[in-house]
Design a protein around this motif. Sequence first.
Motif, short mmCIF file in Angstrom:
data_model
loop_
_atom_site.label_atom_id
_atom_site.label_comp_id
_atom_site.label_asym_id
_atom_site.label_seq_id
_atom_site.Cartn_x
_atom_site.Cartn_y
_atom_site.Cartn_z
N GLN A 114 0.86 -1.19 0.00
CA GLN A 114 0.00 0.00 0.00
C GLN A 114 0.89 1.24 0.00
O GLN A 114 2.06 1.18 0.42
CB GLN A 114 -0.92 0.00 1.23
CG GLN A 114 -1.98 1.08 1.24
CD GLN A 114 -2.95 0.93 2.41
OE1 GLN A 114 -3.25 -0.18 2.84
NE2 GLN A 114 -3.43 2.04 2.92
N THR A 115 0.36 2.36 -0.46
CA THR A 115 1.13 3.61 -0.44
C THR A 115 1.00 4.34 0.88
O THR A 115 1.47 5.47 1.00
CB THR A 115 0.67 4.53 -1.59
OG1 THR A 115 -0.74 4.73 -1.50
CG2 THR A 115 1.03 3.94 -2.94
N SER A 116 0.40 3.71 1.88
CA SER A 116 0.30 4.26 3.22
C SER A 116 0.66 3.19 4.23
O SER A 116 0.31 2.01 4.06
CB SER A 116 -1.13 4.76 3.50
OG SER A 116 -1.31 5.01 4.88
N ARG A 117 1.35 3.59 5.28
CA ARG A 117 1.72 2.62 6.31
C ARG A 117 0.54 2.27 7.22
O ARG A 117 0.69 1.44 8.12
CB ARG A 117 2.89 3.15 7.15
CG ARG A 117 4.20 3.17 6.39
CD ARG A 117 5.36 3.51 7.29
NE ARG A 117 5.67 2.43 8.21
CZ ARG A 117 6.55 2.53 9.20
NH1 ARG A 117 7.19 3.67 9.41
NH2 ARG A 117 6.79 1.51 10.00
N ALA A 118 -0.61 2.87 6.96
CA ALA A 118 -1.79 2.48 7.72
C ALA A 118 -2.22 1.06 7.37
O ALA A 118 -2.79 0.34 8.20
CB ALA A 118 -2.95 3.45 7.43
N PHE A 119 -1.91 0.64 6.14
CA PHE A 119 -2.25 -0.70 5.65
C PHE A 119 -3.73 -1.03 5.89
O PHE A 119 -4.08 -2.15 6.22
CB PHE A 119 -1.36 -1.76 6.30
CG PHE A 119 0.09 -1.63 5.92
CD1 PHE A 119 0.52 -1.98 4.65
CD2 PHE A 119 1.02 -1.13 6.82
CE1 PHE A 119 1.86 -1.84 4.28
CE2 PHE A 119 2.36 -1.00 6.47
CZ PHE A 119 2.79 -1.36 5.19
N ASP A 120 -4.58 0.00 5.71
CA ASP A 120 -6.01 -0.20 5.92
C ASP A 120 -6.75 -0.47 4.62
O ASP A 120 -7.92 -0.86 4.63
CB ASP A 120 -6.61 1.02 6.62
CG ASP A 120 -6.26 2.33 5.90
OD1 ASP A 120 -5.50 2.29 4.91
OD2 ASP A 120 -6.74 3.39 6.33
N ASP A 121 -6.09 -0.27 3.49
CA ASP A 121 -6.71 -0.52 2.19
C ASP A 121 -5.64 -1.00 1.21
O ASP A 121 -5.28 -0.30 0.26
CB ASP A 121 -7.39 0.76 1.68
CG ASP A 121 -8.17 0.53 0.39
OD1 ASP A 121 -8.55 -0.63 0.13
OD2 ASP A 121 -8.38 1.50 -0.34
N PRO A 122 -5.10 -2.21 1.44
CA PRO A 122 -3.96 -2.67 0.63
C PRO A 122 -4.33 -2.83 -0.84
O PRO A 122 -5.42 -3.28 -1.18
CB PRO A 122 -3.61 -4.02 1.25
CG PRO A 122 -4.84 -4.45 1.98
CD PRO A 122 -5.49 -3.20 2.45
#
Length: 467
Positions: free
Chosen positions: A85-93
């Motif tokens: 994912q482009t965010s480290r939140a990894f909430d919407d891979p």
Amino acid sequence: MRRILKLFGIVSLSLFFVFAIAACGRNGEDPVNGNGENGENGDNDVPDNGEVFELSGEYEIDITNLGMPLVIYLKIDDDGDFMLQTSRAFDDPRDTGTIREVEEAEQEDTYLMVYDETDNGDLRTATFHVLNGNLRFLTRMPYGTSNIMYEAEDPHDPEITHYLWAMSFRHEEHFGVYGGSHVVQAMGEDVEYIYSLELMAGLRYHFESIFEMGGVIYDFTEQGGFYIEDDVFSLNPDDASAVAGTIENGTIDVPIQPSAMASRSMRTLTITTHAEYAGIYHTHWLEDGIGDTTAMLILDHFGNFTYIATDHLAGADIDMTGTYDVDTAADTITFTPDEGDAVTGSYEHGYIFTAEFPATAEDTYAFTFYADHIQGQFTAEGEIEDIPYEVTLVLEATGTYSLVIIEDGSELLNEVGTFDVDVGMFDVIELTPEGATAALHDGLISRTSLNMIFDVDGEEMSFALSK
């Protein structure tokens, strides 16, 4: 029409996006042995869910060094499942899958990423090798509908190859810039070394030291890997033997080498407070018969400054020390000298700012300061269609420039003008020729070079210039 200088040409941003090239690793080095082609993967071993997968953790795949403002994050869980994912939140891979060890690969520690989503029924995979805790890709890495290249030739130097890496966030709690200084006796004078050590993703570090000797500023850099086990902290320079020290509560004690001439010795570095503003800045007040003062401002990593100036008309030297602080919300920088009143100037960005400092023994002047890496002489040479070219660009502390381009021994362009910097997605230096109302030439600013595009009679010529 755009002419591209062989060995030094700039590949346009749009071209990067077309080919989806990605790279993240050491320039000019391939630390992985083998041919990089793993079409035969052998038997795959899926890790047991009851065991912690040894590669579990988060990784950064940063491709901005190739001109694309894109960072992809990889997360591997304890069962060997991954997500991208482009965010480290990894909430919407964007992609998910499972990692398997390739037991019959040519190299040990080779793994296969098997994606959950197929490509019209065809399996999507990527192969990587583990080196020093990081993942060096040996095949293209699928991401969404793209297949990111695992290696690419540097657009400015074909002898340099960039590689696709996933850089580990291990020991992230210690990431940051640590700074220190010490004074030694050399050449009959006191020499103060001011240095910083940045710990980064991928267990990599960057060390930089600056010092003044005989009125000349010198710098020294070193790169390598760092390792932490319990409270033991080790540096493994790329071109030297490893050294060990300690790390605890934001303090590092480790042997460092502050210059090419100095020996390595144990020093203490602490986490910094002003690292993003630290550096050397230059300025020059020049008015015929009125003033001719050159000055240099050194901002350290802890909010301290040193101001050194020479009034050439009076033949007098001026120096001052104190503290500084930057208010980015108000775009101001405030200097508080050890003696005297505080002065607040305008802070445009990390390359240029304006502040009032002593210009003579009696008077002050509102100087404009320019960062060291947009100061000095930058050059390039090479061939375009078998015609040799030489380029010299000089950026002065007055905010002016001079540019000379030699084509096959003859002068093609000789001009002067002013320069400025535009900060955004990319940091761009802009050159405006004398008499022009808008910038004619521009280029990307990097730590080591200026990737310039010059407009010569309507024809664009690209060069990567370095000091």
